[in-house]
Scaffold this active site. Structure first.
Site, PDB file in Angstrom:
ATOM      1  N   HIS A  62       0.839  -1.188   0.000  1.00  0.00           N
ATOM      2  CA  HIS A  62       0.000   0.000   0.000  1.00  0.00           C
ATOM      3  C   HIS A  62       0.881   1.247   0.000  1.00  0.00           C
ATOM      4  O   HIS A  62       2.054   1.188   0.398  1.00  0.00           O
ATOM      5  CB  HIS A  62      -0.911   0.007   1.237  1.00  0.00           C
ATOM      6  CG  HIS A  62      -1.997  -1.023   1.174  1.00  0.00           C
ATOM      7  ND1 HIS A  62      -3.009  -1.101   2.106  1.00  0.00           N
ATOM      8  CD2 HIS A  62      -2.245  -2.021   0.282  1.00  0.00           C
ATOM      9  CE1 HIS A  62      -3.824  -2.084   1.791  1.00  0.00           C
ATOM     10  NE2 HIS A  62      -3.376  -2.668   0.693  1.00  0.00           N
ATOM     11  N   GLU A 107       1.139   3.703   1.933  1.00  0.00           N
ATOM     12  CA  GLU A 107       1.752   4.041   3.222  1.00  0.00           C
ATOM     13  C   GLU A 107       3.017   3.213   3.463  1.00  0.00           C
ATOM     14  O   GLU A 107       4.017   3.733   3.960  1.00  0.00           O
ATOM     15  CB  GLU A 107       0.764   3.774   4.374  1.00  0.00           C
ATOM     16  CG  GLU A 107      -0.488   4.645   4.359  1.00  0.00           C
ATOM     17  CD  GLU A 107      -1.645   3.987   3.606  1.00  0.00           C
ATOM     18  OE1 GLU A 107      -1.397   3.298   2.589  1.00  0.00           O
ATOM     19  OE2 GLU A 107      -2.801   4.173   4.028  1.00  0.00           O
ATOM     20  N   CYS A 151      -5.809   1.540   5.873  1.00  0.00           N
ATOM     21  CA  CYS A 151      -6.477   0.274   6.187  1.00  0.00           C
ATOM     22  C   CYS A 151      -6.001  -0.225   7.555  1.00  0.00           C
ATOM     23  O   CYS A 151      -5.114   0.364   8.173  1.00  0.00           O
ATOM     24  CB  CYS A 151      -6.196  -0.768   5.104  1.00  0.00           C
ATOM     25  SG  CYS A 151      -4.574  -1.545   5.261  1.00  0.00           S
ATOM     26  N   CYS A 208      -2.234  -0.919   7.583  1.00  0.00           N
ATOM     27  CA  CYS A 208      -1.413   0.298   7.578  1.00  0.00           C
ATOM     28  C   CYS A 208      -1.537   1.059   8.900  1.00  0.00           C
ATOM     29  O   CYS A 208      -0.560   1.622   9.390  1.00  0.00           O
ATOM     30  CB  CYS A 208      -1.793   1.183   6.401  1.00  0.00           C
ATOM     31  SG  CYS A 208      -1.271   0.477   4.817  1.00  0.00           S
TER      32      CYS A 208
END
Lengths: 352, 171
Positions: free
Chosen positions: B54, B56, B90, B93
């Site tokens: 992701h 992040e 999410c 993360c």
């Protein structure tokens, strides 16, 4: 006519006729059976494990058995049980002159107009209504069923899969042996990490259809990267086996993944594995919330772990594998080689 | 304050748009430290065949490299940094962000599918001491633009998902 006021006055008169002795007997029985061979505990959604919750309903005693059909029909039409459809409407009573108890309706319904207009003909047919605690939810396991019927008769449709999981005989001896072998490998990796003064956690991803190890790793969060947990590394090595991967690992790390499984037909070949679909993860310690969610994203099929962890996300603090709202769920079993896994943390000061 | 957030969010949207062009879920983010962007990230899941890639996580990797090159302690840098991201982080993360010790996260729209800062669960504030400090969140900054990008993406299909797993669209 039933008298609404009287009913409300009686509302505090809650019958608690259930006892928990059967509950204890069942538990003890299970424990005895498995003392020789500690079995893999399924980490199930709380709905399967919770004790029976109760809700109050109004109940009348039926004075004469021959009126049953008429009263039952009347009540079923006027007061369908709706959210309480798991309850049997009638409970046989042992008292001679009051043979049957019948549920009138839930307390909320009793507040409504319909209840006040209830007319079942002759008043003498029914006793004055009183309040009784009944199980709020349908029982999902035999244990919940046995507990529930201490309160009131309920219907029970046993989920064969859940029953099998709870029986302790869900896996064959062969399967259990294979699982132990894979977990032993994870333990070895954890020991390796411990020798390097790293967090003693090991992980292995296996394709159960071939019994092939796809990736294995140990923790390295105290090295250069705080997110290098054993599970995160293992997932990335799995990705590497499929021709991807996001992290570069030094050669000095004793990490391993199978050679690339890339297809000559290119990336759209449907025979290629997709993330961790169908794979099992063996990890010595219960994953944290980050790792547990990484496994959701990666579509893992099953997770086996040894020791529980304080803030663990697969049974201790959360049950992320059965979290409602997420687009993937997986099975979790704990306690595999638990003693060996617990032992890894002996003399370890920075247990997290 | 609002204007400052908008300024940094503008930057993250450029990354999200780039991700969309590459067929990735359009999420972009930036770490801001001492009033400058020190690392950015966009979703790279399909590229790396790792569903954890992701935006992040990509940006966290870059901050760690940045600190490494300068000889700074990453804990100190993360503590004084804010993360700007187009979509609510999410659950994974959010867990990662607690472990690195970031103190503020500013995001665009809610993440109804996986959100870890309130939508599905509240990892950012949950009682999970071993995961690290909780962090503060400011959501709803330039929401419409973030939502539109996601809508544009979900109109298409995930090209990396095998044929058998693709949803049959009723429309």
């Amino acid at each position: 006519m039933l008298n609404g006021t009287n009913m409300l006055n009686n509302a505090t008169d809650v019958h608690t006729n259930a006892n928990n002795s059967s509950h204890k007997i069942i538990k003890g029985d299970l424990a005895d059976k498995n003392e020789s061979e500690p079995f893999l505990q399924p980490v199930l959604d709380d709905v399967y494990l919770r004790p029976v919750e109760t809700v109050n309903v109004f109940v009348c005693t039926l004075k004469n058995k021959k009126d049953t059909a008429v009263v039952l029909r009347k009540f079923s039409e006027d007061f369908p049980l709706e959210n309480l459809s798991h309850l049997k409407r009638i409970k046989s009573s042992k008292t001679k002159d009051a043979p049957l108890q019948i549920i009138v309706c839930s307390l909320e319904v009793a507040d409504g107009e319909a209840f006040k207009n209830l007319d079942i003909g002759e008043e003498s047919v029914l006793s004055k209504p009183y309040c009784v605690s009944v199980p709020r939810y349908p029982p999902l396991t035999r244990q919940q069923y046995l507990e529930a019927i201490q309160y009131w008769p309920v219907s029970f449709h046993e989920d064969k899969h859940i029953a099998s999981l709870l029986s302790g005989n869900y896996f064959t001896k062969e399967e259990t042996c294979r699982f132990k072998r894979h977990m032993m490998m994870a333990v070895e990796y954890a020991k390796h990490a411990k020798a390097l003064s790293k967090e003693p956690i090991g992980a292995v991803i296996v394709d159960p259809s071939t019994d092939m190890v796809i990736a294995k790793s140990h923790d390295d969060r105290h090295g250069n990267h705080p997110l290098h947990h054993a599970v995160m590394i293992c997932i990335d090595l799995m990705a590497r086996s499929q021709g991807g991967g996001m992290w570069k690992f030094g050669k000095e790390c004793d990490l391993y993944s199978v050679p690339c499984m890339q297809s000559s037909k290119g990336d759209n070949d449907s025979s290629l594995p997709y993330l961790c679909t169908g794979y099992d993860l063996f990890v010595t310690r219960e994953p944290c919330v980050m790792c547990a969610m990484a496994l959701v994203h990666s579509r893992i099929q099953r997770v086996f772990y040894g020791s529980s962890s304080k803030d663990g996300a697969l049974g201790t603090k959360l049950k992320l594998h059965v979290q409602s709202g997420l687009n993937h769920r997986y099975q979790v079993f704990k306690g595999l080689l638990e003693k060996e896994c617990d032992k890894l943390f002996e003399n370890n000061s920075n247990q997290t | 304050m609002e204007a400052v957030h908008h300024h940094w969010m503008e930057e993250t949207f450029l990354l999200a748009e780039e991700a969309l062009k590459l067929g990735e879920v359009p999420v972009g983010c930036a770490f801001v430290y001492k009033d400058q962007i020190i690392a950015t990230g966009k979703n790279e899941v399909n590229e790396t065949k790792n569903a954890c890639r992701h935006a992040e996580i990509v940006a966290i990797d870059k901050v760690l490299n940045w600190c490494d090159e300068r000889g700074d302690k990453s804990e100190d840098v993360f503590r004084e940094s804010a993360l700007y991201v187009t979509v609510e982080p999410c659950i994974m993360c959010a867990g990662a962000l607690r472990q690195i010790g970031v103190s503020l996260v500013v995001y665009g729209c809610k993440n109804d599918r996986f959100g870890g800062c309130g939508s599905i669960i509240s990892v950012h504030q949950a009682e999970l001491p071993t995961l690290g400090q909780s962090f503060h969140c400011i959501g709803g900054v330039m929401t419409d633009r973030a939502v539109q990008l996601l809508k544009d993406f979900y109109k298409g299909e995930n090209p990396n998902c095998p044929e058998s797993k693709r949803k049959i669209k009723s429309e």
